[in-house]
Design an enzyme around this catalytic site. Sequence first.
Site, PDB file in Angstrom:
ATOM      1  N   TYR A  53       0.843  -1.186   0.000  1.00 13.58           N
ATOM      2  CA  TYR A  53       0.000   0.000   0.000  1.00 13.58           C
ATOM      3  C   TYR A  53       0.888   1.249   0.000  1.00 13.58           C
ATOM      4  CZ  TYR A  53      -4.076  -2.939   1.002  1.00 13.58           C
ATOM      5  OH  TYR A  53      -5.072  -3.874   0.950  1.00 13.58           O
ATOM      6  N   HIS A 128      -1.548 -12.008   0.215  1.00 13.18           N
ATOM      7  CA  HIS A 128      -2.359 -11.012  -0.475  1.00 13.18           C
ATOM      8  C   HIS A 128      -3.108 -11.553  -1.691  1.00 13.18           C
ATOM      9  CE1 HIS A 128      -2.400  -6.341  -0.990  1.00 13.18           C
ATOM     10  NE2 HIS A 128      -3.563  -6.855  -1.270  1.00 13.18           N
ATOM     11  N   PRO A 209     -15.956  -3.038   0.525  1.00 11.33           N
ATOM     12  CA  PRO A 209     -17.292  -3.470   0.937  1.00 11.33           C
ATOM     13  C   PRO A 209     -18.419  -2.530   0.537  1.00 11.33           C
ATOM     14  CG  PRO A 209     -16.147  -2.494   2.796  1.00 11.33           C
ATOM     15  CD  PRO A 209     -15.152  -2.573   1.671  1.00 11.33           C
ATOM     16  N   LEU A 210     -18.084  -1.339   0.059  1.00 16.48           N
ATOM     17  CA  LEU A 210     -19.115  -0.369  -0.284  1.00 16.48           C
ATOM     18  C   LEU A 210     -19.349  -0.270  -1.785  1.00 16.48           C
ATOM     19  CD1 LEU A 210     -18.154   2.419   2.280  1.00 16.48           C
ATOM     20  CD2 LEU A 210     -19.989   0.722   2.456  1.00 16.48           C
ATOM     21  N   GLY A 211     -18.914  -1.298  -2.519  1.00 16.84           N
ATOM     22  CA  GLY A 211     -19.142  -1.313  -3.960  1.00 16.84           C
ATOM     23  C   GLY A 211     -20.626  -1.199  -4.279  1.00 16.84           C
TER      24      GLY A 211
END
Length: 294
Positions: A53, A128, A209-211
């Site tokens: 990241y 990953h 998670p907010l797709g």
Amino acid sequence: MRHRSIGNTLVSAVGLGAMPLSIEHRPDEQRAVATLHAALDAGITLIDTADSYHWHAGEEGHNELLIARALACYGGDTSDVLVATKGGRGRPGDGSWTVTGHPEHLKRAARASARRLGVEAIGLYQLHKPDPAVPWADSVGALRELLDAGTIRAAGISNVTTAQIHQAYAILGDGLVCVQNQYSPAVRDSEPELQLSTELGLAFLPWSPLGGITRSSLDGPAAPASAGTAFHRVAAEHGVSPQQIALAWLLARSPAVIPVPGASRPASVQDSARAASIELSAAELTQLEAALPG
């Protein structure tokens, strides 16, 4: 804040995905640290990161170092905070992502992550992404060695199939504590992996998670958030954001689910944390699920 289990560790029912604090269009460090501190103030005790990241070449571990600094300067107790990091991906600095699942690389990466986080043992280390050039059992075997050596306390796997979960569970046993796949109102391809995780007693950490509600940090700028969905209508009835309703819907999917929405502003992470207190009725869940695509 409600809590859920990752292995033997209790964490907040909603975590924080720290990736937006270090990749493209990241905030300055002052705002990034303020966002992490806001998460802690809101009762969030799970912070999800990875050595990859970062934005530019040569910045490996940028997010891990940022989190370590933020925890060190936080005024409160952080002993119950679980920092979950990942290894096996890279970023050359041109916007692309690479995959490297060779066992020696993973073991070196885990040791480097532990140094950056300033810990003797990483609380949760996740592979990953499977590397198609490396046998899956070999990559997972590196996690087994890291567990046996005490470099990591628990292991997770990400972006995997049900077959890969079964194989990893056979190798790692109780050392495997979670699965992290993409899952949201808009992307539910990992329903079989969620069900299997629940059956095996593994935590399931949906990334992005907010797709369908909010554009992900991984989406292109031309991918707008949806508007006027059933999630927005239920949110209006509760007087909360549609993002909170999406997270509450995820929490209702299974007791194994612990969403890790990203944030780059204190207000965003505080909004996400409030989702843990929302109880959706059976009628609301039916309404939401009837409106899902596919």
